[in-house]
Design an enzyme around this catalytic site. Structure first.
Site, short mmCIF file in Angstrom:
data_model
loop_
_atom_site.label_atom_id
_atom_site.label_comp_id
_atom_site.label_asym_id
_atom_site.label_seq_id
_atom_site.Cartn_x
_atom_site.Cartn_y
_atom_site.Cartn_z
CD GLU A 26 48.88 -56.82 127.72
OE1 GLU A 26 48.89 -57.82 126.98
OE2 GLU A 26 48.67 -55.66 127.28
CB ALA B 63 46.31 -63.91 128.52
N GLY C 5 47.11 -60.60 124.70
CA GLY C 5 47.68 -61.71 123.97
C GLY C 5 47.07 -61.92 122.61
CD GLU D 144 51.43 -59.56 123.93
OE1 GLU D 144 52.51 -59.16 124.37
OE2 GLU D 144 50.63 -60.25 124.61
#
Length: 260
Positions: A135, A66, A112, A115
């Site tokens: 993360e 991200a 992300g 994900e």
């Protein structure tokens, strides 16, 4: 539709969506997530699109994560809203699409990015791919479904280790874990995804959409996957694809599914 951060191209029943931010290693920002939602929605509602392939531009990254600069100063409330909106707009949305989605993971799929790949119906990877959820090294946890989908795919223990260590695994380890279905050299990645897509397109798109619902139900709290399967199985009997498929079988010919 014209996009700033992605490309969407249709050919022979396949819509290929490419995240196109190579200078940012295709990192997901707010605008890119919105554009991806729009592109997936357009492809899913296009009767000509039978399979969607998602990949990243260049050779280095599928999605490297991200865009941290967008949320580094967020409050508790803003952080929660970020995760909720992102899951609804893209990750849960992709998982629930009636059109099959294949992630062609080229290079880094981190945070992300992993994900997003896990929200797709299945994944193929290039040999240079590296995957992880880093993360916790930033003082946060995966917020776009990573803590839920990773253990579903690789098991609780492996997921715990990957999240706690914030480490990366390579393509072969991802294959061994069951995180990806196939690993090939980079130049063979999209041709493989397209080859699998062509096999999917031989079958009933209506039946496939119902199979997606039934399989997903097994992973949803409060859902009885067997009951969903029974319901979706029954619904197949009212489709033109069922009539064509069974008739073709009895007549010993190849089915020509109308997709209805």
């Amino acid at each position: 539709m014209n996009y700033e951060n992605i490309l969407s191209e249709y050919s022979n029943g396949i819509t290929t969506i490419t995240i196109n931010r190579p200078k940012k290693l295709n990192a997901l920002n707010k605008d890119t997530i919105q554009e991806l939602h729009d592109a997936f929605e357009d492809a899913d509602t296009d009767a000509n699109t039978k399979v969607i392939i998602i990949t990243g531009s260049g050779e280095k990254a599928f999605v490297a994560g991200a865009d941290i600069s967008e949320f580094a100063d967020f409050s508790v409330e803003e952080g929660g809203k970020l995760a909720a909106q992102g899951q609804a707009l893209l990750f849960d949305f992709v998982e629930s699409l009636s059109t099959p989605v294949i992630a062609a993971v080229n290079g880094f799929a981190l945070g992300g990015g992993l994900e997003l790949a896990m929200a797709c119906h299945f994944r193929v990877a290039s040999s240079n791919a590296k995957m992880g959820l880093p993360e916790t090294s930033l003082g946060v946890i995966p917020g776009y479904g990573g803590t839920q989908r990773l253990p579903q795919l690789v098991g609780k223990g492996r997921a715990m280790e990957m999240v706690m260590t914030a480490g990366m695994i390579d393509a072969n380890q991802a294959l061994n874990y069951g995180l990806v279905n196939h690993v090939v050299e980079l130049e063979e990645l999209l041709p493989l995804a397209e080859k699998i897509a062509s096999k999917i397109m031989r079958n009933s798109s209506v039946a496939i959409s119902k199979a997606i619902k039934a399989i997903n139900a097994n992973y949803k709290d409060g859902k009885d996957g067997y009951k969903v399967e029974i319901k979706q199985f029954g619904k197949c009997f009212g489709t033109e694809d069922f009539v064509e498929g069974t008739t073709a079988f009895l007549e010993k010919r190849k089915a020509d599914f109308p997709g209805k």
